[in-house]
Design a protein around this motif. Structure first.
Motif, PDB file in Angstrom:
ATOM      1  N   VAL A 566       0.838  -1.203   0.000  1.00 22.52           N
ATOM      2  CA  VAL A 566       0.000   0.000   0.000  1.00 22.52           C
ATOM      3  C   VAL A 566       0.873   1.252   0.000  1.00 22.52           C
ATOM      4  O   VAL A 566       0.616   2.224  -0.740  1.00 22.52           O
ATOM      5  N   ILE A 604      -6.983  -3.707  -3.827  1.00 24.85           N
ATOM      6  CA  ILE A 604      -7.633  -2.699  -2.976  1.00 24.85           C
ATOM      7  C   ILE A 604      -9.131  -2.630  -3.263  1.00 24.85           C
ATOM      8  O   ILE A 604      -9.954  -2.557  -2.351  1.00 24.85           O
ATOM      9  N   LEU A 646      -7.146   1.997   2.635  1.00 32.87           N
ATOM     10  CA  LEU A 646      -6.561   1.155   1.588  1.00 32.87           C
ATOM     11  C   LEU A 646      -6.014  -0.151   2.171  1.00 32.87           C
ATOM     12  O   LEU A 646      -6.152  -1.230   1.578  1.00 32.87           O
ATOM     13  N   TYR A 650      -7.368  -3.848   1.162  1.00 26.56           N
ATOM     14  CA  TYR A 650      -6.389  -4.773   0.587  1.00 26.56           C
ATOM     15  C   TYR A 650      -6.409  -6.098   1.367  1.00 26.56           C
ATOM     16  O   TYR A 650      -6.512  -7.189   0.788  1.00 26.56           O
TER      17      TYR A 650
END
Length: 722
Positions: A566, A604, A646, A650
């Motif tokens: 990320v 994501i 995020l 994810y």
């Protein structure tokens, strides 16, 4: 010369491990009894049970302490029935439990003569089973651990008598009497109690109170030994002098000589009502003890008293032999001329189902009650069927298949041996369609797992709770009526031989598609033995399993790795594709690629992304990133709501949808093909990492070879199974 000496020394060492064969005096025998009464005082039934236990052990219960366990124990019968045998027999869990229970019943109560019939369809291996069992029994009794004893009389004549009467005569007991039976029955209990006065109380209690030792107090010596004892006692007037003429030797079991083990085939011609005798021994006994004081007469049945009597298939003359055993089985005696001969043996027989019907028509109710049937079915356990393949085609047969594919070949064969309807399964699970990803509509795959002692993890918690011991017992009881039709053992080997000749390859591993194709092409008799719908369900179940394996192999469980992905993504979206940069958050040198943006973006969002979608999502995320930095550029990015959002998306999507970014990604597929070659280095770094990680996990966790891991990945991708 040294080699010769070494070979002889090795042979001497090996033979020294055998039990002692030299005769003992009765006093020496009593000393052995005092030291280990539970071993020395074993009957043939205890000896046989100990033999099986020594090879099989206690078994493994996968659910120890579970009050709802039905004790479907995992017994390993390979040492007993397969290892070291010319023709190994492989026992599945159902038969192993059935067999061990049978053997343990030998000594569980007051022992009486029975005939134990193993029935099964042609090609189930019952002859192999029994031959191997007898072979291991011989081996066990040939070693000290399995030693048992029999009586031999060494009778000396008067030293003042004529020379021909003065010589000693050795008189073996043709009934292989246990030496303790020489002690007259009315004195035996008191004698043994005095002999074992220093033994542990629990041992003494077991000897005197345990049903398995009843025989030592209730049985009498054979007519010959009893006659010799009292004739010598009357002649010598001394118990001590009589016992000096008793010798004890280990009981040697030898099938070929019919010593302790007698095996009859259907074509062996019967010898009826014949009395056997040794004229030389009879003449010597007449001279020493008086004419006809002892009649040294016996039958062939005496040869297996305290031994094992076997009828290989109840056909031809063996059918008559079985019926002639009626008195022996029911009363434990056999008439030899005017003499009653006591017989206590283990009676085994083999039978095909059609022969059972013939026997049941006989009007012999008392005899029928003494018959105990044990089914020897075709194999119903996948691993055991595969073991048969390995014994025939070599241990490396599995290396030609992708993992689990050979096992699925076995599942098709096993499905043909099962009943398609299961009342217990319907009682348990009313609607199997909810498991259509994992199971066929008849529930054969589920029942195969249950028979192996496995409760599948894909069952719902509700169905796991309702799988009560009563339901499981009903399912196992239903299995008792399975394995008597379908592909026999010989059929199964023939089919695999045909399959291998068609699909075996030096360059590619055998796939599930080829197994399905092979069975779907079968015609005539073969195709009627199983439902084609089962093949379809089996492929679906297999596909689900391999997709699960690849998801597990691809999944990065490391939270730090997810965080780094990320952070690298948040840095990369600020640069154009093709730019080399170093992420200030992780310190990683990287080239911003479209593949990387598509990969992480797909994780994501949880959706498959194309080139345009990946670019658009990156631009939208960049805008939010700029806003975060503008609000507080000194604040750590890992404390921002954007990063946390995020990261959580994810992590949530990665395992369930771990394959989605690669399904239509031709570069990923080509990277799998190129793995292990120089061309692999030309692919995006992140794709290289994923492919390497996935293939490594498939090899470590699921037993794939590198070639197999590559092929199963391509199988999943090309069939779009995700």
């Amino acid at each position: 010369m040294d080699g010769t000496k070494n070979a002889l020394a090795l042979l001497a060492a090996e033979m020294s491990r055998r039990g002692r064969r030299t005769p003992l005096s009765f006093e020496e025998f009593l000393e052995l009894t005092r030291e280990n009464p539970q071993k020395v005082l074993r009957s043939i039934f205890q000896l046989f049970e100990d033999m099986v236990a020594s090879f099989v052990g206690e078994g493994v219960d996968e659910y120890p302490g579970d009050p709802e366990s039905i004790s479907l124990i995992k017994y390993d019968c390979s040492k007993l029935l397969a290892e070291g045998c010319d023709n190994p027999f492989f026992a599945d869990r159902l038969f192993a439990n059935r067999f061990v229970r049978l053997v343990r019943s030998f000594t569980s109560g007051a022992q009486q003569n029975r005939v134990y019939i193993f029935e099964g369809p042609p090609g189930c291996g019952k002859s192999t089973f029994l031959n191997n069992l007898l072979e291991k029994f011989e081996a066990y009794t040939d070693a000290e651990e399995g030693q048992s004893f029999e009586v031999v009389w060494n009778i000396k004549g008067d030293k003042d008598a004529p020379v021909d009467v003065r010589a000693a005569v050795e008189v073996p007991c043709p009934s292989h009497d246990h030496p303790i039976l020489v002690i007259p029955k009315q004195y035996r209990a008191e004698f043994l109690r005095e002999l074992l006065v220093e033994s542990p109380p629990d041992v003494v209690n077991r000897i005197f109170a345990g049903k398995e030792y009843d025989w030592a107090f209730k049985e009498e010596a054979c007519t010959i030994c009893k006659s010799i004892f009292w004739a010598l006692f009357d002649k010598l007037g001394s118990f001590e002098e009589v016992m000096k003429m008793v010798r004890v030797r280990p009981y040697r079991f030898d099938r070929r000589l019919s010593q302790g083990i007698s095996v009859f085939n259907p074509g062996d011609r019967p010898v009826k009502d014949i009395a056997l005798k040794e004229d030389r021994i009879q003449q010597q006994l007449d001279k020493i003890l008086g004419v006809n004081v002892v009649k040294y007469v016996f039958s062939s049945s005496a040869m297996t008293n305290n031994g094992i009597y076997v009828l290989m298939d109840i056909k031809g003359d063996n059918y008559e032999r079985l019926l002639e055993l009626h008195n022996v089985i029911s009363e434990g005696v056999h008439k030899v001329g005017e003499v009653e001969e006591r017989v206590s043996s283990i009676f085994f027989a083999l039978m095909n189902p059609e022969d059972k019907e013939r026997l049941e028509k006989e009007k012999l109710e008392s005899f029928q009650a003494r018959i105990q049937y044990t089914t020897v079915p075709y194999i119903l356990e996948v691993g055991i069927e595969v073991a048969v393949y390995q014994s025939i085609f070599g241990a490396g047969i599995g290396s030609f298949f992708l993992p689990n594919v050979l096992g699925n070949f076995a599942r098709v064969v096993i499905s043909s041996r099962m009943n398609k309807e299961s009342a217990a399964l319907k009682e348990w699970i009313k609607d199997l369609t909810k498991y259509q990803k994992y199971c066929d509509s008849e529930g054969l795959l589920l029942r195969i797992a249950i028979y192996m002692g496995i409760i599948p993890p894909w069952l719902s918690e509700e169905d796991k709770k309702t799988l009560t011991p009563q339901i499981r017992r009903k399912m196992i009881a239903e299995a008792e009526r399975e394995g008597i039709k379908g592909f026999s053992g010989r059929d199964s080997i023939r089919l695999l031989s045909e399959f291998m000749s068609r699909y075996r390859s030096r360059t590619k591993l055998i796939t599930m598609n080829q197994v399905a194709e092979f069975f779907k092409r079968k015609t005539g008799k073969d195709v009627q033995l199983f439902a084609q719908t089962f093949i379809v369900s089996l492929v679906g179940w297999y596909d689900y399993e391999v997709v699960s394996q690849i998801k597990e192999a691809l999944y990065f469980e490391n939270r730090k790795q997810i965080s780094d992905d990320v952070l690298n993504y948040l840095w990369a979206i600020n640069y154009d594709v093709g730019v080399r940069t170093t992420c200030q958050f992780t310190g990683k040198d990287m080239i911003v690629t479209l593949e990387f943006l598509k990969l992480v973006g797909s994780y994501i969002t949880g959706t498959q992304m194309g080139d345009a979608g990946a670019v658009n999502f990156a631009k939208e995320t960049q805008k939010r990133y700029i806003e975060v930095v503008a609000q507080d550029h000194r604040r750590a990015i890992t404390n921002s709501d954007l990063y946390k959002e995020l990261l959580n998306s994810y992590a949530r999507n990665i395992k369930e949808k771990v394959l989605q970014p690669f399904v239509k990604n031709e570069n990923f597929k080509e990277a799998v093909r190129a793995f292990g070659s120089a061309r692999f280095k030309t692919f995006d770094t992140r794709i290289q990492e994923h492919v390497t990680y996935m293939i490594g996990n498939l090899m470590r966790k699921f037993g794939y070879t590198e070639q197999g891991a590559k092929e199963i990945c391509l199988y999943v991708l090309e069939k779009n199974l995700s």
